[in-house]
Design a protein around this motif. Structure first.
Motif, short mmCIF file in Angstrom:
data_model
loop_
_atom_site.label_atom_id
_atom_site.label_comp_id
_atom_site.label_asym_id
_atom_site.label_seq_id
_atom_site.Cartn_x
_atom_site.Cartn_y
_atom_site.Cartn_z
N PRO A 65 0.80 -1.24 0.00
CA PRO A 65 0.00 0.00 0.00
C PRO A 65 0.83 1.29 0.00
CG PRO A 65 -1.00 -1.58 1.48
CD PRO A 65 0.29 -2.19 1.02
N ILE A 66 2.13 1.25 0.32
CA ILE A 66 2.90 2.50 0.30
C ILE A 66 3.07 3.04 -1.13
CG2 ILE A 66 4.11 1.98 2.44
CD1 ILE A 66 6.62 1.37 0.78
N VAL A 67 2.76 2.22 -2.12
CA VAL A 67 2.78 2.72 -3.51
C VAL A 67 1.73 3.84 -3.66
CG1 VAL A 67 2.47 2.12 -5.94
CG2 VAL A 67 3.52 0.48 -4.38
N TYR A 68 0.64 3.74 -2.89
CA TYR A 68 -0.43 4.73 -3.01
C TYR A 68 0.05 6.16 -2.70
CZ TYR A 68 -3.66 0.76 -3.01
OH TYR A 68 -4.32 -0.41 -3.32
N PHE A 69 1.14 6.28 -1.91
CA PHE A 69 1.63 7.62 -1.60
C PHE A 69 2.09 8.35 -2.87
CE2 PHE A 69 0.89 7.32 2.67
CZ PHE A 69 1.57 6.30 3.32
N ALA A 70 2.50 7.60 -3.89
CA ALA A 70 2.86 8.22 -5.17
C ALA A 70 1.63 8.43 -6.04
CB ALA A 70 3.87 7.35 -5.92
N LEU A 71 0.59 7.64 -5.80
CA LEU A 71 -0.59 7.71 -6.67
C LEU A 71 -1.55 8.81 -6.24
CD1 LEU A 71 -1.34 3.90 -7.18
CD2 LEU A 71 0.16 5.41 -8.48
N VAL A 72 -1.56 9.12 -4.94
CA VAL A 72 -2.50 10.15 -4.46
C VAL A 72 -2.24 11.51 -5.11
CG1 VAL A 72 -3.11 11.51 -2.42
CG2 VAL A 72 -3.13 9.02 -2.29
N PRO A 73 -1.00 12.04 -5.08
CA PRO A 73 -0.78 13.33 -5.74
C PRO A 73 -1.00 13.26 -7.24
CG PRO A 73 1.31 12.39 -5.03
CD PRO A 73 0.25 11.54 -4.45
#
Lengths: 165, 431
Positions: free
Chosen positions: B126-134
């Motif tokens: 799920p830490i991939v989502y930190f790049a996907l949110v912005p």
């Protein structure tokens, strides 16, 4: 104790770095927008006294910002323009020369040449105006009328010497 | 473990700072400044780098920093080599004052990459989502601007594409930023069966935003990244994927007016032999960078010095290539608009070799076999490493992702995750 001291020093250094390289550039960036608007305001202000007052205040704040952000090219350009609005073109010249240590752009050469022309340093003015025109020939229209023939001749002479090599 | 501190709270704080950087850099802006987009992002990066460096320094003095157990690891050697070579080139730069700032930029990103890679090793997918949110936030802004529904930054100029910038500040920069998260999201679709519908929906959303943005380099990079992902999923399906991609590309160019217009313009330019028009007026900066490299092939002109050297080189080129019809002869380029040439011009052949080595090291993770079963993280690394490296290499041909804080943040974050989760790195954690 040593570890605590080291940590404290590192924390202080970090705070100073954040202030110097993050907060001050943010402030200078915000100031530049205000300062450029003030330059336009000065042009449109009624009466020479009012114009001089606005330009002087703008210049003081710009010079303070330069002390905080000495590598911000736009601040030198604003200071140069403010000096010229106050008809202190000879003091504008070092501002443009400082800008040229940060970047080499035709508009800096153009403004420097114009300031030198206003300060009656004609040979330097022709050289710098010609440099701007060599990059962008359309800038010839920004060259003071009386210097256009000299600038054209300078550009032509340079072009001929390069062709003969 | 490769590189961690012995202090769990320090690790947590470092991770919060890293995540804060990758989430906020692409979305931060200023209402009141002269530069509303690029400078605020750069300032957040500087804050991130200062905080990470400070914490690492404090840990070092407190003897709580774990040294890398594998110094020969490419994920340590290459960033160290990049920083070292950038330092050498900075000393020999044609404008050292300018070059120092660029050296600090390179060092900051190298440190952030190393710390992210170390901390991500024991974290989950799920830490991939930190790049996907912005990326999703920017995509939403872009679509609202393109659809002329809302453009808070440029009111009254909604119809002009130049003002459809997302929160990045420039349409080309926005496309450059979105490419990597879109490729990563596509890899997520195959890497994990959980939340698959969400990943598919998000990928489609990002693709639509990229198509609406129609930055050519970004679209080609996206295509290359997607094809590379399909190739890694199934080589047989890759053939069908190539055919479908060609049909989609032709359809897009034919039916989507902005791309159709660019195609028609390009064919007219080519028949008139006006090649600079096809390259959007970039022959001058490309040739200038090449000549800078020729003049200083080993050390380059110095990090950050392309813009300093551009003026005299541009004058020389317009004299030398008078027969070539050149556009943009009055434009003063601060970047080459080609990171391959920029790295070559500024750091010479050794610097470019390091750049290529870094991309190969990242991409190679897709072809490493795991001795243990791996998990969704290892599968993500396998499916995303090569596509991200390919997409980056392609987009760097026409844009400058290394020079922009937003695209540098997201690309290096995703590269760090791929590096952290590659099979040998995972095996070392399990030991």
């Amino acid at each position: 104790m040593t570890t605590g001291l080291a940590a404290a020093l590192v924390a202080l250094a970090a705070l100073y770095s954040l202030y110097r390289w993050c907060y001050l550039p943010w402030r200078c960036n915000a100031f530049e927008r205000t300062a450029e608007r003030t330059l336009l305001l000065t042009e449109n202000a009624e009466g020479p006294v009012r114009r001089a007052t606005i330009a002087r205040e703008n210049l003081e704040r710009t010079l303070q910002s330069i002390a905080h952000c000495p590598h911000d090219l736009d601040l030198y350009m604003i200071a140069g323009a403010s000096f010229r609005q106050l008809e202190r073109s000879s003091e504008a010249i070092p501002m443009y020369e400082a800008a040229l240590t940060l970047d080499r752009r035709p508009e800096i050469y153009l403004n420097l040449g114009q300031a030198e022309a206003e300060a009656n340093r004609i040979s330097d003015a022709v050289r710098h105006l010609a440099t701007a025109v060599i990059f962008d020939p359309s800038l010839i229209s920004e060259v003071p009328g009386q210097l256009q023939p000299s600038v054209r001749a300078f550009v032509q002479a340079r072009s001929s010497s390069r062709s003969s090599r | 473990m490769m590189f961690l501190s012995k202090s769990p709270s320090a690790n947590r704080w470092l991770w919060r700072i890293i995540v804060g950087g990758v989430v906020f850099i692409p979305v931060v802006f200023s209402w009141s400044g002269k530069d509303n987009f690029r400078l605020p992002k750069e300032l957040v990066f500087r804050a991130e780098a200062i905080l990470v460096f400070s914490i690492c320094t404090a840990l070092f003095f407190a003897n709580k920093l774990r040294r890398p157990s594998h110094w020969s690891d490419a994920s340590v050697i290459i960033p160290a080599g990049v920083v070292l070579w950038a330092f050498v080139c900075m000393l020999a730069a044609t404008n050292r004052a300018l070059s120092i700032a660029s050296f600090l930029w390179v060092s900051g990103w190298a440190l952030i990459f190393l710390v992210t890679s170390a901390l991500a090793q024991d974290r989950r997918l799920p830490i991939v989502y930190f790049a996907l949110v912005p990326a999703a936030v920017n995509a939403a802004f872009l679509l609202l601007q393109e659809a002329d529904l809302w453009n808070p930054f440029f009111p009254g100029k909604s119809l002009e594409h130049a003002y459809h910038t997302g929160l990045i500040g420039n349409p080309n920069d926005a496309g450059t930023f979105l490419a990597a998260p879109t490729v990563a999201c596509f890899a997520l679709v195959f890497a994990s069966s959980s939340h698959r519908l969400l990943h598919i929906a998000l990928t489609l959303f990002l693709v639509i935003a990229l198509v609406a943005n129609h930055t050519l380099s970004a679209l080609i990079a996206l295509g290359a990244g997607f094809l590379a992902t399909v190739f890694l999923v199934s080589r047989r399906k890759a053939v069908a994927a190539v055919i479908i991609a060609c049909i989609l590309a032709v359809g897009l160019v034919w039916f989507y007016p902005p791309l159709r217009f660019r195609y028609e313009l390009a064919t007219r330019f080519i028949s008139a032999r006006y090649y600079d028009g096809v390259l959007s007026g970039r022959i001058i900066p490309f040739v200038a960078a090449y000549h800078m490299f020729l003049d200083r092939p080993i050390l380059g002109v110095g990090p950050g010095c392309f813009k300093w050297e551009f003026f005299p080189y541009k004058v020389r080129i317009t004299d030398q290539y008078k027969k070539l019809a050149l556009a943009g002869t009055t434009v003063n380029y601060g970047e080459v608009h080609n990171d391959h040439l920029q790295v070559l011009a500024e750091t010479g052949l050794p610097g470019y070799a390091l750049f290529v080595a870094a991309l190969i090291a990242i991409g190679a993770a897709s072809f490493k076999k795991s001795s243990s079963g791996g998990g969704p993280e290892a599968e993500f690394s396998r499916l995303a490493s090569f596509p991200l490296a390919i997409a980056f290499a392609v987009i760097a041909l026409g844009q400058f992702p290394l020079e922009l804080a937003a695209s540098a943040a997201v690309n290096l974050y995703l590269f760090a995750l791929c590096s952290a989760w590659r099979p040998h790195a995972r095996a070392r954690i399990d030991d």
